[in-house]
Design a protein around this motif. Structure first.
Motif, PDB file in Angstrom:
ATOM      1  N   PRO A 108       0.826  -1.206   0.000  1.00 54.53           N
ATOM      2  CA  PRO A 108       0.000   0.000   0.000  1.00 54.53           C
ATOM      3  C   PRO A 108       0.862   1.257   0.000  1.00 54.53           C
ATOM      4  O   PRO A 108       1.952   1.288   0.566  1.00 54.53           O
ATOM      5  CB  PRO A 108      -0.814  -0.127   1.289  1.00 54.53           C
ATOM      6  CG  PRO A 108      -0.085  -1.102   2.125  1.00 54.53           C
ATOM      7  CD  PRO A 108       0.700  -1.976   1.224  1.00 54.53           C
ATOM      8  N   GLN A 109       0.342   2.259  -0.648  1.00 52.05           N
ATOM      9  CA  GLN A 109       1.074   3.508  -0.746  1.00 52.05           C
ATOM     10  C   GLN A 109       0.811   4.343   0.506  1.00 52.05           C
ATOM     11  O   GLN A 109      -0.304   4.407   0.999  1.00 52.05           O
ATOM     12  CB  GLN A 109       0.630   4.268  -1.992  1.00 52.05           C
ATOM     13  CG  GLN A 109       1.522   5.432  -2.307  1.00 52.05           C
ATOM     14  CD  GLN A 109       1.176   6.024  -3.658  1.00 52.05           C
ATOM     15  OE1 GLN A 109       0.224   5.607  -4.300  1.00 52.05           O
ATOM     16  NE2 GLN A 109       1.932   6.978  -4.094  1.00 52.05           N
ATOM     17  N   ARG A 110       1.849   4.974   1.017  1.00 51.58           N
ATOM     18  CA  ARG A 110       1.709   5.768   2.232  1.00 51.58           C
ATOM     19  C   ARG A 110       1.157   7.139   1.917  1.00 51.58           C
ATOM     20  O   ARG A 110       1.478   7.736   0.908  1.00 51.58           O
ATOM     21  CB  ARG A 110       3.064   5.928   2.909  1.00 51.58           C
ATOM     22  CG  ARG A 110       3.608   4.629   3.422  1.00 51.58           C
ATOM     23  CD  ARG A 110       4.921   4.869   4.107  1.00 51.58           C
ATOM     24  NE  ARG A 110       5.452   3.601   4.585  1.00 51.58           N
ATOM     25  CZ  ARG A 110       6.682   3.452   4.997  1.00 51.58           C
ATOM     26  NH1 ARG A 110       7.518   4.461   4.997  1.00 51.58           N
ATOM     27  NH2 ARG A 110       7.089   2.287   5.421  1.00 51.58           N
ATOM     28  N   ARG A 111       0.332   7.619   2.839  1.00 51.46           N
ATOM     29  CA  ARG A 111      -0.224   8.963   2.713  1.00 51.46           C
ATOM     30  C   ARG A 111       0.773   9.926   3.345  1.00 51.46           C
ATOM     31  O   ARG A 111       1.292   9.680   4.438  1.00 51.46           O
ATOM     32  CB  ARG A 111      -1.571   9.017   3.439  1.00 51.46           C
ATOM     33  CG  ARG A 111      -2.250  10.348   3.380  1.00 51.46           C
ATOM     34  CD  ARG A 111      -3.609  10.262   4.033  1.00 51.46           C
ATOM     35  NE  ARG A 111      -3.556   9.815   5.403  1.00 51.46           N
ATOM     36  CZ  ARG A 111      -3.609  10.643   6.456  1.00 51.46           C
ATOM     37  NH1 ARG A 111      -3.729  11.917   6.293  1.00 51.46           N
ATOM     38  NH2 ARG A 111      -3.561  10.144   7.676  1.00 51.46           N
ATOM     39  N   GLN A 112       1.053  11.025   2.680  1.00 53.23           N
ATOM     40  CA  GLN A 112       1.999  12.007   3.195  1.00 53.23           C
ATOM     41  C   GLN A 112       1.332  12.864   4.255  1.00 53.23           C
ATOM     42  O   GLN A 112       0.211  13.344   4.073  1.00 53.23           O
ATOM     43  CB  GLN A 112       2.502  12.907   2.057  1.00 53.23           C
ATOM     44  CG  GLN A 112       3.332  12.188   1.019  1.00 53.23           C
ATOM     45  CD  GLN A 112       4.633  11.671   1.582  1.00 53.23           C
ATOM     46  OE1 GLN A 112       5.284  12.332   2.375  1.00 53.23           O
ATOM     47  NE2 GLN A 112       5.009  10.477   1.176  1.00 53.23           N
ATOM     48  N   LEU A 113       2.019  13.058   5.360  1.00 52.66           N
ATOM     49  CA  LEU A 113       1.519  13.940   6.412  1.00 52.66           C
ATOM     50  C   LEU A 113       1.939  15.368   6.091  1.00 52.66           C
ATOM     51  O   LEU A 113       3.051  15.607   5.633  1.00 52.66           O
ATOM     52  CB  LEU A 113       2.099  13.529   7.766  1.00 52.66           C
ATOM     53  CG  LEU A 113       1.778  12.112   8.255  1.00 52.66           C
ATOM     54  CD1 LEU A 113       2.513  11.830   9.545  1.00 52.66           C
ATOM     55  CD2 LEU A 113       0.286  11.941   8.432  1.00 52.66           C
ATOM     56  N   ASP A 114       1.056  16.305   6.352  1.00 52.83           N
ATOM     57  CA  ASP A 114       1.411  17.696   6.097  1.00 52.83           C
ATOM     58  C   ASP A 114       2.349  18.190   7.198  1.00 52.83           C
ATOM     59  O   ASP A 114       2.369  17.656   8.305  1.00 52.83           O
ATOM     60  CB  ASP A 114       0.168  18.572   5.953  1.00 52.83           C
ATOM     61  CG  ASP A 114      -0.678  18.594   7.208  1.00 52.83           C
ATOM     62  OD1 ASP A 114      -0.533  17.669   8.019  1.00 52.83           O
ATOM     63  OD2 ASP A 114      -1.470  19.527   7.372  1.00 52.83           O
ATOM     64  N   LEU A 126      -4.012   8.292  14.005  1.00 51.99           N
ATOM     65  CA  LEU A 126      -2.968   7.780  13.125  1.00 51.99           C
ATOM     66  C   LEU A 126      -2.445   6.479  13.711  1.00 51.99           C
ATOM     67  O   LEU A 126      -2.577   6.220  14.904  1.00 51.99           O
ATOM     68  CB  LEU A 126      -1.809   8.773  13.017  1.00 51.99           C
ATOM     69  CG  LEU A 126      -2.100  10.082  12.296  1.00 51.99           C
ATOM     70  CD1 LEU A 126      -0.951  11.046  12.495  1.00 51.99           C
ATOM     71  CD2 LEU A 126      -2.319   9.822  10.825  1.00 51.99           C
ATOM     72  N   VAL A 170       3.307   5.040  12.448  1.00 45.48           N
ATOM     73  CA  VAL A 170       3.587   6.317  11.796  1.00 45.48           C
ATOM     74  C   VAL A 170       4.252   7.266  12.793  1.00 45.48           C
ATOM     75  O   VAL A 170       5.251   7.930  12.486  1.00 45.48           O
ATOM     76  CB  VAL A 170       2.285   6.933  11.233  1.00 45.48           C
ATOM     77  CG1 VAL A 170       2.529   8.327  10.694  1.00 45.48           C
ATOM     78  CG2 VAL A 170       1.699   6.044  10.169  1.00 45.48           C
ATOM     79  N   HIS A 228      11.500  14.069   4.532  1.00 45.68           N
ATOM     80  CA  HIS A 228      11.883  12.770   3.993  1.00 45.68           C
ATOM     81  C   HIS A 228      13.319  12.809   3.500  1.00 45.68           C
ATOM     82  O   HIS A 228      13.767  13.786   2.912  1.00 45.68           O
ATOM     83  CB  HIS A 228      10.979  12.379   2.818  1.00 45.68           C
ATOM     84  CG  HIS A 228       9.649  11.883   3.261  1.00 45.68           C
ATOM     85  ND1 HIS A 228       9.465  10.652   3.809  1.00 45.68           N
ATOM     86  CD2 HIS A 228       8.431  12.478   3.259  1.00 45.68           C
ATOM     87  CE1 HIS A 228       8.198  10.483   4.102  1.00 45.68           C
ATOM     88  NE2 HIS A 228       7.546  11.598   3.776  1.00 45.68           N
TER      89      HIS A 228
END
Length: 146
Positions: A2-8, A34, A38, A54
């Motif tokens: 699964p692709q990770r969702r980027q945190l703002d 969350l 994470v 990152h």
């Protein structure tokens, strides 16, 4: 995978602020809805580097954009018989990006567009045709039991 969702960045700052204020990781994860992994990963990165951005990743960077993938799938849907090599050259003409035939296969496969090849049949000669016709004429009035 699964692709990770980027945190703002604001949310990352809130997480780090709560952890620096001696709040437990599980409490932070419940409060912000969350996964605890994470929070743990972000906290470890902050302790190691002092920053939450990152790090550079390994591997070759992607050449195509989602717009180019969309162009490929639309072109393939409009021209069902177009081979992947020609789709690749169409994309190169439209966007200036050269991709391989295999990349086109993968991108179309990800979009549920599989390659369809016409079935190859044995070509019948005149003798074959005549024999089949003669056989069918002999048996055309047979019953199911015969």
């Amino acid at each position: 995978m699964p692709q990770r969702r980027q945190l703002d960045p604001v949310l990352k700052g809130r997480i780090i602020g709560r952890l620096e204020a001696d709040q437990i990781q599980t409490e932070v994860s419940r409060a912000l809805n969350l996964a605890q992994s994470v929070i743990s990963r972000l906290w470890r990165r902050f302790k190691d580097t002092g920053d939450v951005r990152h790090m550079p990743v390994q591997g070759r960077p992607l050449v195509k954009t989602p717009q180019e993938d969309r162009y490929l799938s639309l072109t393939a849907r409009r021209n069902r018989t177009m081979p992947p090599r020609q789709l690749s050259s169409e994309l190169a003409a439209a966007s200036g990006v050269r991709v391989s035939r295999q990349t086109v296969y993968r991108r179309l496969g990800a979009g549920s567009l599989c390659a369809r090849r016409p079935a190859m049949c044995v070509q019948l000669t005149r003798v074959h045709i005549r024999n089949r016709l003669q056989s069918s004429r002999q048996h055309q009035h047979w019953t199911f039991d015969e």
